[in-house]
Scaffold this motif. Structure first.
Motif, PDB file in Angstrom:
ATOM      1  N   ARG A  67       0.829  -1.243   0.069  1.00  0.00           N
ATOM      2  CA  ARG A  67       0.096  -0.012  -0.082  1.00  0.00           C
ATOM      3  C   ARG A  67       0.996   1.287   0.143  1.00  0.00           C
ATOM      4  O   ARG A  67       1.988   1.247   0.573  1.00  0.00           O
ATOM      5  CB  ARG A  67      -0.863   0.009   1.150  1.00  0.00           C
ATOM      6  CG  ARG A  67      -1.963  -0.976   1.310  1.00  0.00           C
ATOM      7  CD  ARG A  67      -3.050  -0.698   2.108  1.00  0.00           C
ATOM      8  NE  ARG A  67      -3.818  -1.857   2.114  1.00  0.00           N
ATOM      9  CZ  ARG A  67      -4.926  -2.112   3.256  1.00  0.00           C
ATOM     10  NH1 ARG A  67      -4.940  -0.991   4.354  1.00  0.00           N
ATOM     11  NH2 ARG A  67      -5.633  -2.855   3.060  1.00  0.00           N
ATOM     12  N   GLN A  68       0.342   2.171  -0.533  1.00  0.00           N
ATOM     13  CA  GLN A  68       1.139   3.431  -0.992  1.00  0.00           C
ATOM     14  C   GLN A  68       2.486   3.580  -1.380  1.00  0.00           C
ATOM     15  O   GLN A  68       3.307   4.318  -1.138  1.00  0.00           O
ATOM     16  CB  GLN A  68       1.089   4.194   0.689  1.00  0.00           C
ATOM     17  CG  GLN A  68      -0.233   3.995   1.517  1.00  0.00           C
ATOM     18  CD  GLN A  68      -1.326   5.142   0.670  1.00  0.00           C
ATOM     19  OE1 GLN A  68      -0.927   6.055   0.092  1.00  0.00           O
ATOM     20  NE2 GLN A  68      -2.709   4.600   0.683  1.00  0.00           N
ATOM     21  N   ALA A  69       2.682   2.226  -1.968  1.00  0.00           N
ATOM     22  CA  ALA A  69       3.967   2.174  -2.703  1.00  0.00           C
ATOM     23  C   ALA A  69       3.913   2.246  -4.149  1.00  0.00           C
ATOM     24  O   ALA A  69       3.126   1.585  -4.615  1.00  0.00           O
ATOM     25  CB  ALA A  69       4.910   1.241  -2.074  1.00  0.00           C
ATOM     26  N   ALA A  70       5.010   2.822  -4.769  1.00  0.00           N
ATOM     27  CA  ALA A  70       5.066   2.837  -6.358  1.00  0.00           C
ATOM     28  C   ALA A  70       5.555   1.424  -6.829  1.00  0.00           C
ATOM     29  O   ALA A  70       5.161   0.917  -8.152  1.00  0.00           O
ATOM     30  CB  ALA A  70       5.778   4.008  -6.620  1.00  0.00           C
ATOM     31  N   ALA A  71       6.609   0.916  -6.350  1.00  0.00           N
ATOM     32  CA  ALA A  71       7.322  -0.085  -6.719  1.00  0.00           C
ATOM     33  C   ALA A  71       6.408  -1.621  -6.164  1.00  0.00           C
ATOM     34  O   ALA A  71       5.979  -1.574  -5.145  1.00  0.00           O
ATOM     35  CB  ALA A  71       8.553  -0.191  -6.127  1.00  0.00           C
ATOM     36  N   THR A 139       9.849  -7.401   0.999  1.00  0.00           N
ATOM     37  CA  THR A 139      10.913  -6.286   0.372  1.00  0.00           C
ATOM     38  C   THR A 139      10.460  -5.758  -0.601  1.00  0.00           C
ATOM     39  O   THR A 139      10.294  -6.263  -1.718  1.00  0.00           O
ATOM     40  CB  THR A 139      12.183  -6.938   0.181  1.00  0.00           C
ATOM     41  OG1 THR A 139      12.759  -7.745   1.421  1.00  0.00           O
ATOM     42  CG2 THR A 139      13.278  -5.960  -0.312  1.00  0.00           C
ATOM     43  N   PRO A 140       9.731  -4.534  -0.592  1.00  0.00           N
ATOM     44  CA  PRO A 140       9.260  -3.882  -1.863  1.00  0.00           C
ATOM     45  C   PRO A 140      10.191  -3.408  -2.991  1.00  0.00           C
ATOM     46  O   PRO A 140       9.691  -3.483  -4.028  1.00  0.00           O
ATOM     47  CB  PRO A 140       8.651  -2.304  -1.408  1.00  0.00           C
ATOM     48  CG  PRO A 140       9.161  -2.353  -0.069  1.00  0.00           C
ATOM     49  CD  PRO A 140       9.879  -3.647   0.616  1.00  0.00           C
ATOM     50  N   THR A 141      11.524  -3.586  -2.795  1.00  0.00           N
ATOM     51  CA  THR A 141      12.388  -3.100  -3.975  1.00  0.00           C
ATOM     52  C   THR A 141      13.662  -3.977  -3.712  1.00  0.00           C
ATOM     53  O   THR A 141      14.108  -4.242  -2.792  1.00  0.00           O
ATOM     54  CB  THR A 141      12.930  -1.379  -3.888  1.00  0.00           C
ATOM     55  OG1 THR A 141      13.530  -1.448  -2.772  1.00  0.00           O
ATOM     56  CG2 THR A 141      11.514  -0.724  -4.293  1.00  0.00           C
ATOM     57  N   GLY A 142      14.038  -4.318  -4.941  1.00  0.00           N
ATOM     58  CA  GLY A 142      15.138  -5.074  -5.356  1.00  0.00           C
ATOM     59  C   GLY A 142      15.862  -6.150  -4.522  1.00  0.00           C
ATOM     60  O   GLY A 142      15.102  -6.153  -3.159  1.00  0.00           O
TER      61      GLY A 142
END
Length: 148
Positions: A67-71, A139-142
């Motif tokens: 939620r509220q994340a672009a990635a 983990t939302p990124t990489g």
């Protein structure tokens, strides 16, 4: 528990495809009194399987980013083409191929096309399951590999 939802949903999708396509339907043709009866029941099971696949794909799409994340989550970045491809294959099989099989229109050709599309959907579900188990969904990124 919620961070494991994508893996559970992918497992449901892949497991239901595996159970219906490789266990239940062959048993219908082996044990029911006629191929017509078995075929009619198989058609109903494959229709139900389509809606299981669509529901699983929609849930996977909805939980693909925080939620509220672009990635997106790493598993979703790797699996998105397989989620969309699997859902498209399920719908095309149900609404494009199945009616032709039921109408017995070029039965051998359309049954072959349907079998290939089902197998491709099975591969898509397996790829999604693999990706959800491979990446740490928190983990939302990489990076964030939880091991293969």
């Amino acid at each position: 528990m919620l961070h494991r939802l994508p893996a559970l949903v992918a497992a449901l999708w892949w497991g239901s495809l595996t159970t219906i396509g490789f266990l239940v339907v062959p048993m219908l043709f082996a044990h029911l009194p006629s191929p017509t009866v078995a075929g009619n029941m198989a058609a109903r099971l494959f229709a139900a399987q389509t809606w299981v696949a669509v529901a699983c794909c929609l849930v996977l799409l909805l939980v693909s980013r925080p939620r509220q994340a672009a990635a997106q989550y790493p598993w979703a970045q790797a699996a998105m083409v397989f989620i969309l491809g699997g859902m498209l294959l399920a719908l095309l099989t149900q609404f494009g191929v199945a009616p032709r099989i039921v109408a017995r229109q070029d039965l051998r050709v359309w049954h072959g096309v349907g079998t290939v599309m089902y197998a491709l959907q099975w591969c898509c579900a397996l790829a999604v399951l693999w990706q959800t188990l491979r990446h740490d969904p928190q983990t939302p990124t990489g990076g964030g590999s939880a091991g293969a």
